[in-house]
Design a protein around this motif. Structure first.
Motif: not given
Length: 314
Positions: A118-120, A164-170
């Motif tokens: 995500p951009t953030s 793994r702990h970055v929200e929205g990361a794939r």
């Protein structure tokens, strides 16, 4: 980076005292049992125009990184290489001295790592790119990175740890083959091979006078120590940055072989002389220096006559 907690000094343009010390120890000391007095280290680094204060700071930093440790309750301080550092040095010396020796068998396999953040997550994006670069991946497109070969375990582990702990990361890691490997949209386009060829050519040009002096037997022990260390410090970077692509993807002529021949001729010829100089400068502060100081040789080298304690690295 190794799987253990050893943190070796990062490569940089020019050698900081700590990196220089790590290079010298890796080349010429191959036992965790050797007691290395601080005064001997200061004398050795003085050969490279490193001040006493900078030498002491380098020692302190290598202790913090886990490459060396102090003997308990010894004053003045006495240091030794840690077993983990010895293992790492041996592995790295094998890597540096065998790099480019034989073409890598080519199967057409590539590893492709893709990710979406995500951009953030700008900081995470930068961290992923740095990690992939350290694993010798190159950016084919913004979030699609490739490297030759078929090993996916390491990059899977690194991406999992970072994201793994970055929200929205794939992320995904795949085995791929290119329909047109050598075309303008193929994998070679991800690499700046022109810059790499220029770096090899600059290496050849830089060390050509030294190579000539070596052939004329004009290099004495003091010059040999500094010159051989400089050549290794320059050469080892190629083992880290050259993607080792198959021949059909490289521009011709490709200068790596000439650069390797230049390096190995210098490294081979000056090993005994450099070892001799190290023993000479260290012995006044370290009476046992001659029993511990050695030097590495490439496995396909012919050891010099009378070479004391040379270690093959292949």
């Amino acid at each position: 980076m190794d799987g253990d907690d050893l943190r070796a000094p990062r490569a940089q343009v020019g050698s900081s005292p700590q990196h220089l010390l790590a290079t010298v120890l890796g080349e010429y000391l191959d036992s965790a049992d050797a007691d290395l007095p601080s005064a001997a280290v200061i004398a050795i680094l003085r050969e490279f125009d490193v001040s006493e204060s900078s030498a002491r700071a380098a020692l302190s930093r290598l202790v913090k990184r886990g490459l060396i440790a102090t003997r308990a309750d010894r004053r003045p301080p006495v240091y030794h290489l840690t077993p983990g550092a010895i293992a790492r040095h041996r592995a790295r010396m094998r890597q540096f001295l065998t790099f480019g020796a034989h073409p890598t068998p080519w199967t057409g396999d590539w590893v492709l790592a893709t990710f979406s953040i995500p951009t953030s997550g700008q900081a995470s994006r930068h961290a992923v790119r740095r990690a992939l670069g350290a694993l010798r991946f190159a950016g084919l497109y913004d979030s699609a990175w490739i490297r030759p070969g078929s090993d996916t375990a390491t990059v899977n582990g690194v991406l999992g740890e970072l994201l793994r702990h970055v929200e929205g990361a794939r992320w995904s890691v795949m085995h791929v083959r290119f329909d047109e490997e050598s075309g303008p949209h193929g994998p070679a386009a991800a690499y700046d091979l022109t810059a790499l060829a220029s770096a090899y050519s600059a290496f050849i040009q830089r060390y050509a006078p030294l190579r000539t002096a070596v052939r004329r037997n004009e290099v004495g022990p003091a010059r040999a120590l500094v010159a051989r260390t400089s050549a290794m410090d320059s050469w080892r970077r190629f083992a880290d940055i050259d993607p080792d692509l198959p021949d059909h993807l490289l521009p011709a002529p490709w200068p790596r072989q000439e650069a390797r021949d230049t390096f190995l001729e210098i490294h081979r010829a000056l090993g005994v002389l450099a070892q001799e100089r190290l023993v000479e400068v260290a012995t006044p502060h370290w009476p046992d220096a001659a029993a511990w100081i050695t030097h590495f040789e490439a496995a396909d080298d012919v050891p010099a006559a009378g070479s004391p304690g040379g270690r093959q690295a292949g």
